[in-house]
Write an enzyme that holds these catalytic residues in place. Structure first.
Site, PDB file in Angstrom:
ATOM      1  N   THR A 324       0.854  -1.188   0.000  1.00  0.00           N
ATOM      2  CA  THR A 324       0.000   0.000   0.000  1.00  0.00           C
ATOM      3  C   THR A 324       0.887   1.233   0.000  1.00  0.00           C
ATOM      4  O   THR A 324       1.910   1.273   0.691  1.00  0.00           O
ATOM      5  CB  THR A 324      -0.955   0.009   1.215  1.00  0.00           C
ATOM      6  OG1 THR A 324      -1.769   1.199   1.167  1.00  0.00           O
ATOM      7  CG2 THR A 324      -0.205  -0.005   2.530  1.00  0.00           C
ATOM      8  N   HIS A 376       2.528 -11.811  13.967  1.00  0.00           N
ATOM      9  CA  HIS A 376       3.557 -12.388  14.826  1.00  0.00           C
ATOM     10  C   HIS A 376       3.276 -13.856  15.162  1.00  0.00           C
ATOM     11  O   HIS A 376       4.153 -14.556  15.685  1.00  0.00           O
ATOM     12  CB  HIS A 376       3.666 -11.569  16.117  1.00  0.00           C
ATOM     13  CG  HIS A 376       5.027 -11.601  16.742  1.00  0.00           C
ATOM     14  ND1 HIS A 376       6.050 -12.383  16.250  1.00  0.00           N
ATOM     15  CD2 HIS A 376       5.541 -10.957  17.818  1.00  0.00           C
ATOM     16  CE1 HIS A 376       7.138 -12.208  16.982  1.00  0.00           C
ATOM     17  NE2 HIS A 376       6.855 -11.354  17.949  1.00  0.00           N
TER      18      HIS A 376
END
Length: 405
Positions: A324, A376
């Site tokens: 993006t 994560h």
């Protein structure tokens, strides 16, 4: 014979949409393949066309939520090509146009007429915000709210007219506009909340010197345009850099499915595109096999389709990683949210001339902050940092991407 106009199937995950607007009026004579309506779903906006020529009868209003397969109009084929009927219809319409009251009866939607009958509010007195000035259900409800609050505001104004004119006091009836959230915006909101709740998102940052890429663009831009008919932009460099980084750090080219970790062995990169309807992420396929010119061509095609509202479901499906670019809007730094079920997303930002130290000397260079947000649960911090450093190295030394160094 009457032909039913049904909402077509647009994808397995789409069950309904909002009838964003009619391109024809009730009773119009339409041609085969003429655009009839615009349908907005939680993923795309599409147009519906006439399967046959004839006189159309509308069965749904603008703004209605309609199901896949629902009949929203009918086309009377017997009226097709009947010039006499067409002329008579035009004459009748012209006569109705000269009479305001009857015109309202024929153009107002069923919802508007129902509110008018129940409340006594004449739709002719309401300013329409719909297509062609048409009064919508929302216009009527807003007008009713204003009408109900008018007596409360008029009484104090008579008792203290000068004070009201010189210093109006804030009340609960401040000017505001309400409209139903579009399916696309609703879907974006749900996905953003969902990914925040279901993922362990962290973001790591770095900065990159854009001198080498800007120098290459300046040197070869004219030749590139002459040969390929399209400009060489920054995005193709970053797409290629992401592909190299995914090869170097395959942990970011994976996704979770239940309790299984799925490793992707292909490189389909999603590139976020901002449209009037909201953010879309079309996917560039097999970027590891494409040249810079092919990537730029794909980006140009998607940009055009986005502007014209013609992006299809297939264009948005899949993708192993996303990019993006908030820099086009002036963003200096941000923490992008990953596009599930992907495990990471790269955020690009605006380029600024900044002083940096190079070989013990302070120099001014065009610098860009980069951000990689990652899940994560799948990716460790070391992998994320290594991934971003790989992108930085590729952009600062583009020859690496040519030789796979």
């Amino acid at each position: 014979m009457a032909i039913e106009v049904k909402v077509p199937a647009l994808g397995e995950s789409i069950s309904s949409g909002i009838l964003a607007g009619w391109q024809v009026k009730d009773g119009d004579i339409v041609e085969k393949d003429q655009v009839l309506y615009e349908l907005e779903t939680d993923k795309i906006t599409s147009e519906g066309t006439a399967e046959a020529a004839g006189k159309i009868s509308l069965k749904a209003d603008e703004g209605d939520e309609v199901e896949i397969g629902q009949v929203i109009a009918e086309i009377d084929e017997s009226a097709a090509g009947d010039s006499g009927s067409s002329e008579a219809s035009e004459k009748e319409t012209a006569e109705k146009d000269s009479e305001p009251a009857p015109e309202k009866e024929t153009t107002d939607s069923p919802a508007v007429r129902r509110i008018s009958e129940e409340s006594g509010l004449d739709s002719a007195e309401v300013e329409g915000t719909g297509k062609g000035g048409r009064v919508t259900k929302g216009d009527m409800l807003s007008a009713l709210e204003k009408k109900e609050s008018a007596p409360e505001k008029s009484a104090p104004s008579k008792a203290s007219a000068p004070a009201a004119k010189s210093e109006p006091k804030p009340t609960g009836d401040r000017p505001e506009t309400r409209k139903k959230m579009s399916p696309l915006r609703r879907s974006i909101a749900q996905r953003l909340v969902s990914v925040q709740n279901e993922s362990a998102i962290l973001t790591t940052f770095n900065e990159v010197d854009m001198s080498a890429v800007m120098g290459l663009r300046k040197k070869y831009q004219d030749d590139f345009v002459k040969k390929h008919g399209i400009k060489l932009g920054f995005m193709s460099f970053f797409v290629k850099a992401v592909v190299e980084a995914l090869k170097n750090v395959p942990g970011l080219n994976a996704r979770l499915e239940g309790e299984e970790l799925v490793q992707n062995h292909y490189y389909d990169i999603g590139v976020a595109v901002s449209t009037e309807k909201g953010l879309m992420v079309p996917v560039l396929r097999d970027c590891d096999q494409k040249s810079f010119s092919e990537i730029e061509q794909d980006l140009g095609d998607y940009a055009k389709k986005a502007r014209e509202g013609k992006i299809q479901i297939d264009d948005l499906q899949g993708g192993v990683f996303s990019i993006t670019n908030g820099g086009v809007f002036g963003s200096l730094l941000s923490t992008p949210i990953i596009n599930p079920p992907q495990s990471g997303i790269l955020g690009m930002h605006s380029i600024q001339q900044r002083p940096i130290a190079v070989d013990g000397q302070v120099v001014i260079r065009p610098m860009m902050y980069l951000a990689v947000s990652y899940d994560h649960r799948i990716v460790d911090g070391k992998e994320a940092v290594s991934f971003l450093v790989s992108i930085k190295n590729s952009i600062e030394d583009p020859a690496r991407m040519l030789f796979g160094a």
